[in-house]
Design a protein around this motif. Structure first.
Motif, short mmCIF file in Angstrom:
data_model
loop_
_atom_site.label_atom_id
_atom_site.label_comp_id
_atom_site.label_asym_id
_atom_site.label_seq_id
_atom_site.Cartn_x
_atom_site.Cartn_y
_atom_site.Cartn_z
N UNK A 1 0.81 -1.19 0.00
CA UNK A 1 0.00 0.00 0.00
C UNK A 1 0.85 1.25 0.00
N UNK A 2 0.18 2.36 -0.04
CA UNK A 2 0.86 3.64 -0.12
C UNK A 2 1.59 3.94 1.19
N UNK A 3 2.75 4.55 1.08
CA UNK A 3 3.54 4.92 2.25
C UNK A 3 3.56 6.44 2.38
N UNK A 4 3.46 6.90 3.63
CA UNK A 4 3.51 8.33 3.91
C UNK A 4 4.67 8.57 4.87
N UNK A 5 5.61 9.36 4.44
CA UNK A 5 6.79 9.63 5.26
C UNK A 5 6.81 11.09 5.67
N UNK A 6 6.92 11.33 6.97
CA UNK A 6 7.00 12.70 7.46
C UNK A 6 8.37 12.95 8.08
N UNK A 7 8.87 14.15 7.86
CA UNK A 7 10.14 14.52 8.45
C UNK A 7 10.13 15.98 8.88
N UNK A 8 10.90 16.33 9.94
CA UNK A 8 11.58 15.38 10.81
C UNK A 8 10.59 14.69 11.74
N UNK A 9 10.95 13.60 12.37
CA UNK A 9 10.04 12.96 13.33
C UNK A 9 9.86 13.78 14.60
N UNK A 10 10.90 14.47 15.01
CA UNK A 10 10.85 15.29 16.22
C UNK A 10 11.56 16.62 15.94
N UNK A 11 11.07 17.66 16.58
CA UNK A 11 11.61 18.99 16.35
C UNK A 11 11.43 19.82 17.61
N UNK A 12 12.52 20.45 18.04
CA UNK A 12 12.47 21.37 19.18
C UNK A 12 12.86 22.74 18.67
N UNK A 13 12.03 23.73 18.92
CA UNK A 13 12.29 25.09 18.47
C UNK A 13 12.27 26.06 19.63
N UNK A 14 13.04 27.11 19.50
CA UNK A 14 12.94 28.24 20.40
C UNK A 14 11.80 29.12 19.91
N UNK A 15 11.03 29.61 20.83
CA UNK A 15 9.91 30.49 20.46
C UNK A 15 10.40 31.59 19.52
N UNK A 16 9.66 31.79 18.45
CA UNK A 16 10.02 32.81 17.47
C UNK A 16 10.72 32.26 16.25
N UNK A 17 11.18 31.01 16.32
CA UNK A 17 11.89 30.42 15.19
C UNK A 17 10.89 29.96 14.13
N UNK A 18 11.45 29.75 12.93
CA UNK A 18 10.66 29.24 11.80
C UNK A 18 11.02 27.78 11.55
N UNK A 19 10.11 27.05 10.91
CA UNK A 19 10.41 25.66 10.59
C UNK A 19 9.62 25.20 9.38
N UNK A 20 10.12 24.12 8.77
CA UNK A 20 9.44 23.49 7.63
C UNK A 20 9.29 22.01 7.91
N UNK A 21 8.07 21.53 7.80
CA UNK A 21 7.78 20.11 7.95
C UNK A 21 7.46 19.55 6.57
N UNK A 22 7.89 18.31 6.34
CA UNK A 22 7.73 17.72 5.02
C UNK A 22 6.94 16.42 5.10
N UNK A 23 6.19 16.17 4.02
CA UNK A 23 5.39 14.96 3.90
C UNK A 23 5.60 14.41 2.49
N UNK B 1 -9.88 6.03 1.67
CA UNK B 1 -9.17 5.14 2.61
C UNK B 1 -7.99 5.92 3.14
N UNK B 2 -8.28 6.93 3.92
CA UNK B 2 -7.28 7.91 4.32
C UNK B 2 -6.13 7.27 5.07
N UNK B 3 -4.92 7.64 4.66
CA UNK B 3 -3.71 7.16 5.30
C UNK B 3 -2.99 8.34 5.92
N UNK B 4 -2.59 8.15 7.18
CA UNK B 4 -1.88 9.19 7.92
C UNK B 4 -0.39 8.88 7.97
N UNK B 5 0.41 9.94 7.94
CA UNK B 5 1.82 9.79 8.24
C UNK B 5 2.04 9.57 9.73
N UNK B 6 3.29 9.28 10.09
CA UNK B 6 3.61 9.00 11.50
C UNK B 6 3.64 10.26 12.34
N UNK B 7 3.70 11.41 11.69
CA UNK B 7 3.65 12.67 12.42
C UNK B 7 5.01 13.26 12.70
#
Lengths: 114, 110
Positions: free
Chosen positions: B1-23, B97-103
């Motif tokens: 079946x279809x695979x959904x990959x999310x990155x990064x798996x974990x992220x720690x940011x300082x308040x005010x920082x920017x970030x990009x999450x990928x799927x 048949x909605x498939x979720x990434x791991x988050x």
């Protein structure tokens, strides 16, 4: 958006018993779904609730364990039968809006089985 | 079946920082969505974005359907952004048949 409500919000149950979870959606919703989220995990689709007919189950989920009803467009129930500690999870109901399946989720039912 | 990959798996940011999450999706999907699950477990819709770019306040998302990926941008992060971010989609030709990434688990420090 759509408004989805669920009850109970949480429950603690004994092994071997069953629990029925109710989901109420507003009239915008056409599709209804049930998901399971095991501790620390992502969401897994259990089944699509079909109005007036048997639900469509995903691989690994069976009607005897997770009977689902949808007697009308806006209401559905999921029963978790003959529970074991492995059934401890959050169970979520969602509603798909229109023909595009943009989904909105209820608050979930947090189930603990002892 | 279809695979959904999310990155990064974990992220720690300082308040005010920017970030990009990928799927990334292993095959074509319909009805791509981004959700935020807050620390109380509630799943909140962020974007319904099968293609193109959308913005909502400090958040924006871009989906490139032909290349089977989507990005979620968080700018000027706040502690209330903490939680888990999920992407999800329906396999093309496979009905609903909605498939979720791991988050991606995000923690924003004050």
């Amino acid at each position: 958006s759509a408004v989805i409500s669920q009850k109970p919000s949480r429950d603690i149950c004994q092994r071997g018993t069953s629990l029925t979870i109710q989901c109420q959606v507003d009239s915008q919703v056409t599709m209804m779904f049930w998901y399971r989220q095991q501790p620390g995990q992502s969401l897994t689709l259990i089944a699509t609730a079909n109005q007036g007919s048997e639900a469509t189950y995903e691989s690994g989920f069976v009607i005897d364990k997770f009977p689902i009803s949808r007697p009308n467009l806006t209401f559905s129930t999921l029963t978790v039968s003959n529970m074991s500690p492995e059934d401890s999870s959050i169970y979520l109901c969602s509603g798909g809006v229109g023909g595009l399946n943009e989904q909105f989720f209820g608050p979930g039912t947090r189930l603990t089985v002892l | 079946g279809i695979q959904v990959e999310q990155s990064p798996p974990d992220l720690i940011l300082q308040e005010g920082a920017n970030s990009t999450l990928r799927c990334n999706f292993s095959d074509s999907v319909n009805n791509l969505q981004w959700f935020h699950q807050n620390p109380w477990g509630q799943l909140i819709n962020l974007f319904y974005i099968p293609s193109g770019t959308k913005q909502n306040g400090r958040l924006s998302a871009t989906t490139v359907a032909t290349e089977r990926y989507s990005l979620l941008y968080i700018s000027s992060s706040q502690t209330t952004d903490s939680g888990v971010y999920f992407c999800a989609g329906d396999p093309s030709g496979g009905g609903f048949k909605t498939i979720f990434g791991a988050g991606t688990r995000l923690f924003v420090k004050a």
